[in-house]
Design a protein around this motif. Structure first.
Motif, PDB file in Angstrom:
ATOM      1  N   ASP A   1     -36.736   4.872 -18.596  1.00 50.20           N
ATOM      2  CA  ASP A   1     -37.866   4.924 -17.669  1.00 50.20           C
ATOM      3  C   ASP A   1     -37.379   5.254 -16.267  1.00 50.20           C
ATOM      4  O   ASP A   1     -36.324   4.787 -15.834  1.00 50.20           O
ATOM      5  CB  ASP A   1     -38.606   3.590 -17.645  1.00 50.20           C
ATOM      6  CG  ASP A   1     -39.382   3.324 -18.918  1.00 50.20           C
ATOM      7  OD1 ASP A   1     -39.718   4.293 -19.628  1.00 50.20           O
ATOM      8  OD2 ASP A   1     -39.651   2.146 -19.214  1.00 50.20           O
TER       9      ASP A   1
ATOM     10  N   ARG B   1     -51.969   5.394 -19.677  1.00 50.86           N
ATOM     11  CA  ARG B   1     -50.774   5.839 -20.390  1.00 50.86           C
ATOM     12  C   ARG B   1     -51.094   7.138 -21.105  1.00 50.86           C
ATOM     13  O   ARG B   1     -52.229   7.348 -21.526  1.00 50.86           O
ATOM     14  CB  ARG B   1     -50.356   4.829 -21.454  1.00 50.86           C
ATOM     15  CG  ARG B   1     -49.825   3.533 -20.945  1.00 50.86           C
ATOM     16  CD  ARG B   1     -49.472   2.617 -22.130  1.00 50.86           C
ATOM     17  NE  ARG B   1     -48.993   1.339 -21.704  1.00 50.86           N
ATOM     18  CZ  ARG B   1     -47.709   1.036 -21.557  1.00 50.86           C
ATOM     19  NH1 ARG B   1     -46.785   1.929 -21.828  1.00 50.86           N
ATOM     20  NH2 ARG B   1     -47.344  -0.164 -21.171  1.00 50.86           N
TER      21      ARG B   1
ATOM     22  N   SER C   1     -43.604  10.908 -21.318  1.00 53.46           N
ATOM     23  CA  SER C   1     -44.898  10.264 -21.086  1.00 53.46           C
ATOM     24  C   SER C   1     -44.972   9.681 -19.685  1.00 53.46           C
ATOM     25  O   SER C   1     -43.983   9.601 -18.968  1.00 53.46           O
ATOM     26  CB  SER C   1     -45.134   9.161 -22.129  1.00 53.46           C
ATOM     27  OG  SER C   1     -44.140   8.153 -22.017  1.00 53.46           O
ATOM     28  N   ARG C   2     -46.201   9.252 -19.339  1.00 55.46           N
ATOM     29  CA  ARG C   2     -46.454   8.641 -18.034  1.00 55.46           C
ATOM     30  C   ARG C   2     -47.132   7.296 -18.250  1.00 55.46           C
ATOM     31  O   ARG C   2     -47.790   7.074 -19.262  1.00 55.46           O
ATOM     32  CB  ARG C   2     -47.339   9.544 -17.184  1.00 55.46           C
ATOM     33  CG  ARG C   2     -48.765   9.643 -17.726  1.00 55.46           C
ATOM     34  CD  ARG C   2     -49.566  10.725 -17.018  1.00 55.46           C
ATOM     35  NE  ARG C   2     -50.934  10.793 -17.477  1.00 55.46           N
ATOM     36  CZ  ARG C   2     -51.348  11.301 -18.625  1.00 55.46           C
ATOM     37  NH1 ARG C   2     -50.482  11.785 -19.487  1.00 55.46           N
ATOM     38  NH2 ARG C   2     -52.631  11.320 -18.941  1.00 55.46           N
ATOM     39  N   HIS C   3     -46.987   6.431 -17.254  1.00 57.44           N
ATOM     40  CA  HIS C   3     -47.631   5.116 -17.261  1.00 57.44           C
ATOM     41  C   HIS C   3     -47.994   4.790 -15.818  1.00 57.44           C
ATOM     42  O   HIS C   3     -47.123   4.673 -14.960  1.00 57.44           O
ATOM     43  CB  HIS C   3     -46.666   4.074 -17.829  1.00 57.44           C
ATOM     44  CG  HIS C   3     -47.287   2.729 -18.020  1.00 57.44           C
ATOM     45  ND1 HIS C   3     -46.538   1.642 -18.385  1.00 57.44           N
ATOM     46  CD2 HIS C   3     -48.556   2.284 -17.905  1.00 57.44           C
ATOM     47  CE1 HIS C   3     -47.332   0.578 -18.485  1.00 57.44           C
ATOM     48  NE2 HIS C   3     -48.558   0.957 -18.195  1.00 57.44           N
ATOM     49  N   TRP C   4     -49.290   4.677 -15.531  1.00 58.67           N
ATOM     50  CA  TRP C   4     -49.781   4.422 -14.179  1.00 58.67           C
ATOM     51  C   TRP C   4     -50.545   3.113 -14.111  1.00 58.67           C
ATOM     52  O   TRP C   4     -51.213   2.728 -15.069  1.00 58.67           O
ATOM     53  CB  TRP C   4     -50.768   5.519 -13.745  1.00 58.67           C
ATOM     54  CG  TRP C   4     -50.188   6.869 -13.522  1.00 58.67           C
ATOM     55  CD1 TRP C   4     -50.316   7.952 -14.342  1.00 58.67           C
ATOM     56  CD2 TRP C   4     -49.423   7.311 -12.397  1.00 58.67           C
ATOM     57  NE1 TRP C   4     -49.677   9.026 -13.789  1.00 58.67           N
ATOM     58  CE2 TRP C   4     -49.124   8.666 -12.605  1.00 58.67           C
ATOM     59  CE3 TRP C   4     -48.976   6.681 -11.243  1.00 58.67           C
ATOM     60  CZ2 TRP C   4     -48.377   9.403 -11.690  1.00 58.67           C
ATOM     61  CZ3 TRP C   4     -48.243   7.427 -10.337  1.00 58.67           C
ATOM     62  CH2 TRP C   4     -47.950   8.771 -10.569  1.00 58.67           C
ATOM     63  N   TRP C   5     -50.475   2.460 -12.954  1.00 60.14           N
ATOM     64  CA  TRP C   5     -51.366   1.366 -12.588  1.00 60.14           C
ATOM     65  C   TRP C   5     -52.069   1.835 -11.323  1.00 60.14           C
ATOM     66  O   TRP C   5     -51.439   2.136 -10.309  1.00 60.14           O
ATOM     67  CB  TRP C   5     -50.593   0.087 -12.306  1.00 60.14           C
ATOM     68  CG  TRP C   5     -49.973  -0.511 -13.529  1.00 60.14           C
ATOM     69  CD1 TRP C   5     -50.566  -1.356 -14.427  1.00 60.14           C
ATOM     70  CD2 TRP C   5     -48.636  -0.322 -13.994  1.00 60.14           C
ATOM     71  NE1 TRP C   5     -49.673  -1.688 -15.415  1.00 60.14           N
ATOM     72  CE2 TRP C   5     -48.480  -1.067 -15.170  1.00 60.14           C
ATOM     73  CE3 TRP C   5     -47.549   0.417 -13.532  1.00 60.14           C
ATOM     74  CZ2 TRP C   5     -47.291  -1.104 -15.888  1.00 60.14           C
ATOM     75  CZ3 TRP C   5     -46.376   0.385 -14.240  1.00 60.14           C
ATOM     76  CH2 TRP C   5     -46.257  -0.373 -15.399  1.00 60.14           C
TER      77      TRP C   5
ATOM     78  N   GLY D   1     -46.168   3.620 -10.880  1.00 61.49           N
ATOM     79  CA  GLY D   1     -46.012   3.907 -12.294  1.00 61.49           C
ATOM     80  C   GLY D   1     -44.603   4.221 -12.695  1.00 61.49           C
ATOM     81  O   GLY D   1     -43.639   3.923 -11.984  1.00 61.49           O
TER      82      GLY D   1
ATOM     83  N   TYR E   1     -42.295   7.177 -15.506  1.00 62.52           N
ATOM     84  CA  TYR E   1     -42.231   8.240 -16.496  1.00 62.52           C
ATOM     85  C   TYR E   1     -41.185   7.837 -17.524  1.00 62.52           C
ATOM     86  O   TYR E   1     -40.144   7.278 -17.156  1.00 62.52           O
ATOM     87  CB  TYR E   1     -41.818   9.575 -15.866  1.00 62.52           C
ATOM     88  CG  TYR E   1     -42.767  10.106 -14.837  1.00 62.52           C
ATOM     89  CD1 TYR E   1     -44.106  10.311 -15.134  1.00 62.52           C
ATOM     90  CD2 TYR E   1     -42.335  10.421 -13.557  1.00 62.52           C
ATOM     91  CE1 TYR E   1     -44.987  10.816 -14.187  1.00 62.52           C
ATOM     92  CE2 TYR E   1     -43.199  10.931 -12.606  1.00 62.52           C
ATOM     93  CZ  TYR E   1     -44.522  11.116 -12.928  1.00 62.52           C
ATOM     94  OH  TYR E   1     -45.396  11.617 -11.987  1.00 62.52           O
ATOM     95  N   GLN E   2     -41.453   8.128 -18.789  1.00 63.20           N
ATOM     96  CA  GLN E   2     -40.436   7.930 -19.805  1.00 63.20           C
ATOM     97  C   GLN E   2     -39.784   9.284 -20.057  1.00 63.20           C
ATOM     98  O   GLN E   2     -40.474  10.271 -20.341  1.00 63.20           O
ATOM     99  CB  GLN E   2     -41.011   7.366 -21.098  1.00 63.20           C
ATOM    100  CG  GLN E   2     -39.908   7.079 -22.116  1.00 63.20           C
ATOM    101  CD  GLN E   2     -40.441   6.487 -23.403  1.00 63.20           C
ATOM    102  OE1 GLN E   2     -41.334   7.045 -24.018  1.00 63.20           O
ATOM    103  NE2 GLN E   2     -39.877   5.362 -23.794  1.00 63.20           N
TER     104      GLN E   2
ATOM    105  N   GLU F   1     -55.047   0.679 -16.017  1.00 63.48           N
ATOM    106  CA  GLU F   1     -53.777   1.128 -16.578  1.00 63.48           C
ATOM    107  C   GLU F   1     -54.009   2.423 -17.344  1.00 63.48           C
ATOM    108  O   GLU F   1     -54.941   2.525 -18.131  1.00 63.48           O
ATOM    109  CB  GLU F   1     -53.218   0.054 -17.498  1.00 63.48           C
ATOM    110  CG  GLU F   1     -51.830   0.317 -17.985  1.00 63.48           C
ATOM    111  CD  GLU F   1     -51.271  -0.836 -18.802  1.00 63.48           C
ATOM    112  OE1 GLU F   1     -50.080  -0.768 -19.139  1.00 63.48           O
ATOM    113  OE2 GLU F   1     -52.007  -1.794 -19.113  1.00 63.48           O
TER     114      GLU F   1
END
Length: 131
Positions: free
Chosen positions: A113, A66, A50-54, A100, A102-103, A64
């Motif tokens: 992460d 996800r 997965s991804r997580h961006w700000w 951001g 990545y998991q 945010e």
């Protein structure tokens, strides 16, 4: 400009580009493309889950984001190999930034992460300043 960061043997490189032809400064619409390269310098195969961006605009407003994978994929990356993709981001201001993570999951089932370096979204419609 290319930005890079390494976490646990995984190097993430990002290179943003302003898309003049998709932007409309008069309407407060600015668009960037960014290319990402995720290189596995570790000894084990990994999978991006997965991804997580700000995403922050020039006025300090942050969005945010996800989601699973990147560009519809959850790639496996073997040691010594890399995965590359391109994506984009619109903003209502002439500049901003993204950062951001990545998991990933390793062969041993351990999830971890990996940092995506903070990168600047600069357009020619606003003078650059050094803070």
């Amino acid at each position: 400009m290319r930005y890079a960061e390494t976490t646990a043997g995984i190097t993430v490189e990002v290179e943003p580009h302003f898309l003049e032809e998709q932007s409309s400064p008069a309407d407060g619409h600015y668009v960037w493309a960014y290319s990402v390269r995720i290189a596995n310098h570790s000894a084990a195969r990994v999978q991006l889950l997965s991804r997580h961006w700000w995403i922050t605009d020039a006025l300090g407003r942050t969005q945010e984001v996800r989601g699973p994978g990147v560009v519809g994929e959850q790639p496996h990356i073997a040691p010594g190999e890399a995965f590359e993709y391109a994506s984009g981001a619109p903003l209502p201001t002439a500049s901003g930034m993204m950062v951001g993570s990545y998991q990933l999951i390793g062969e041993d089932g351990r999830q971890f992460d990996v940092a995506v370096p903070a990168f600047s979204l600069d357009s020619p419609h606003e003078p650059m300043t050094v803070n």
